[in-house]
Design an enzyme around this catalytic site. Structure first.
Site, PDB file in Angstrom:
ATOM      1  N   ASP A 254      -3.378   1.460   7.021  1.00 27.36           N
ATOM      2  CA  ASP A 254      -2.476   1.110   5.928  1.00 27.36           C
ATOM      3  C   ASP A 254      -2.174  -0.379   5.897  1.00 27.36           C
ATOM      4  O   ASP A 254      -2.114  -0.987   4.830  1.00 27.36           O
ATOM      5  CB  ASP A 254      -1.183   1.917   6.045  1.00 27.36           C
TER       6      ASP A 254
ATOM      7  N   GLU B 228      -1.436  -1.471  -5.807  1.00 26.72           N
ATOM      8  CA  GLU B 228      -2.670  -0.828  -6.260  1.00 26.72           C
ATOM      9  C   GLU B 228      -2.380   0.084  -7.450  1.00 26.72           C
ATOM     10  O   GLU B 228      -1.360   0.785  -7.468  1.00 26.72           O
ATOM     11  CB  GLU B 228      -3.279  -0.021  -5.118  1.00 26.72           C
TER      12      GLU B 228
ATOM     13  N   ASP C   1       0.863  -1.180   0.000  1.00 29.39           N
ATOM     14  CA  ASP C   1       0.000   0.000   0.000  1.00 29.39           C
ATOM     15  C   ASP C   1       0.899   1.228   0.000  1.00 29.39           C
ATOM     16  O   ASP C   1       1.655   1.460   0.952  1.00 29.39           O
ATOM     17  CB  ASP C   1      -0.920   0.003   1.220  1.00 29.39           C
TER      18      ASP C   1
END
Length: 443
Positions: A357, A277, A193
């Site tokens: 997170d 991502e 992340d």
């Protein structure tokens, strides 16, 4: 796989002048080719093919007094300038037709001698060579000293000489590697992340603090920019100040690139699969966090992960940017709804306490595994199961219709006995179910 190796070169003043002539000739040929195609288009003529364009702006131009100095540089440099023009047109046309993904590509523009970056390319036809003494021999330039940080794994197919805004020279070699570079297989897989406070949060709980190279150099950059703004335009002092600012920015970019290379190599070496991502960096660059977003360099970092995974036999996947990784509980899968960025931890109704997170990184890992299995042809939905015999048969006491089909009574349990007259075969029985259609059984 084709790899590119960049090395710093230190040409003396005589070779710098020769490279400047080569930069200028390549720029002129590029502009002449672009001008010729624009004029042909405005005149309603057909698109100039590559051979005709090369003959017009190189071969015939050398015979004229205005372009006779094109013969002072290698002909390969001029041909590669036209190849760059053809690539620019090709990218523009494929972008217009929709075949090229990503942002729309603009048509080619004229090159300027005031551009911050100048480059020329030599191919094998130019017979450039890496000598035994470590120098790079370029045609009509000479033997250029090179600072080798590492040896080339194979014979280079081309070399591009680049001059950046800070006045530094680089030699970029393109090498075709054939040796096996696959790393030994490992078990861990990781989801990443990306953020601003922490540059990367891994699914195993490890957090990597953002170095913020641009923020750390902001004071020096601000002072250099102020000195530049006080210089008179067109003066030599302003030119010197521009070079100082460019060198300071180059130092920041080099530090960021070196740090990202080391981090991406360590992640690829320690994990068999890496999932990140797919962030919209262009959109985030238009917000109030634009300076921090560009300072982080997410796009370059993920690009490093992608090509290193392909090089060393690892798996790399990008998950969709609209997957609610920060809103989903990684323990029970509950979608808890959107949360402002000020909320760094939250408690799920199932009782699990999540770091925002770390929870997102775990969900990225899970989503990446699901998409990877689906892409590899794994069974996502439950496989069809044959019905038991007791469910597949006909049960007279639950039947709502006693009609005959092809002369076989539904109440006979599938016996092959035809008791229906031939004149009435295939017709419905006059008997109806009163509960289903509302009619009486005697009608």
């Amino acid at each position: 796989m084709q790899l590119r190796y960049n090395h710093r070169v230190y040409p003396p003043p005589v070779q710098q002048a020769a490279l400047a002539r080569a930069f200028g000739c390549a720029r002129v040929v590029f502009n002449d080719g672009l001008r010729a195609r624009r004029e042909a288009r405005e005149a309603g003529e057909a698109y100039l093919p590559d051979g005709e364009l090369s003959k017009r702006v190189i071969t015939q131009a050398k015979r004229t007094p205005e372009r006779a100095w094109l013969g002072e540089v290698s002909a390969v440099v001029l041909q590669q300038a036209l190849a760059d023009l053809n690539s620019a047109y090709r990218n523009f046309f494929t972008s217009l037709s929709g075949k090229r993904k990503g942002r729309t590509v603009a048509p080619p523009r004229f090159r300027s001698r005031k551009d911050n970056r100048q480059a020329i390319r030599f191919t094998r036809n130019s017979r450039f060579a890496v000598l035994d003494n470590g120098r790079l021999r370029l045609p009509k330039v000479g033997d250029v000293p090179v600072r080798w940080s590492r040896a080339l794994p194979a014979e280079p197919s081309s070399v591009t000489v680049i001059k950046d805004a800070g006045g530094r020279y680089f030699a970029s070699f393109v090498v075709q590697t054939t040796e096996e570079e696959t790393l030994p297989r490992v078990e861990p897989e990781v989801g990443i992340d990306l953020g601003l406070t922490h540059f990367a949060v891994l699914s195993n709980g490890k957090k990597i603090t953002a170095p913020r190279f641009l923020r750390r150099a902001a004071r020096k950059l601000r002072r250099l920019q102020q000195d530049l703004s006080r210089k008179q335009r067109g003066s030599n002092n302003r030119t010197k100040a521009v070079v100082k600012v460019a060198k300071a920015h180059a130092r920041v970019a080099d530090s960021r690139r070196d740090w990202q290379h080391k981090l991406s190599t360590r992640i690829i070496r320690d994990n068999q699969a890496v999932y990140v991502e797919d962030l919209c960096v262009t959109g985030l660059g238009r917000t109030r966090l634009a300076k921090s977003v560009h300072d982080a360099g997410w796009a370059s970092f993920t690009a490093m992960l992608e090509y290193k995974a392909a090089r060393y036999g690892r798996t790399f996947r990008r998950i969709g940017r609209f997957v609610p990784t920060s809103q989903t509980c990684s323990t029970c899968g509950r979608l808890d709804g959107p949360k402002p960025l000020s909320v760094r931890s939250w408690t799920c109704p199932c009782g699990a306490v999540h770091d925002r997170d770390v929870n997102a990184a775990i969900n990225i890992l899970a989503q990446g595994r699901w998409e990877s299995l689906n892409a590899c042809g794994a069974q996502v939905r439950p496989a069809p199961v044959p019905a038991p015999r007791r469910e597949a048969g006909i049960h007279p006491h639950t039947a709502c219709s006693t009609r005959n089909v092809e002369g076989i009574s539904a109440l006979q349990g599938g016996e092959n006995v035809n008791t229906t007259p031939a004149s009435t075969r295939g017709r419905r029985s006059p008997t109806r179910c009163g509960r289903r259609c509302g009619r009486s059984a005697s009608t």
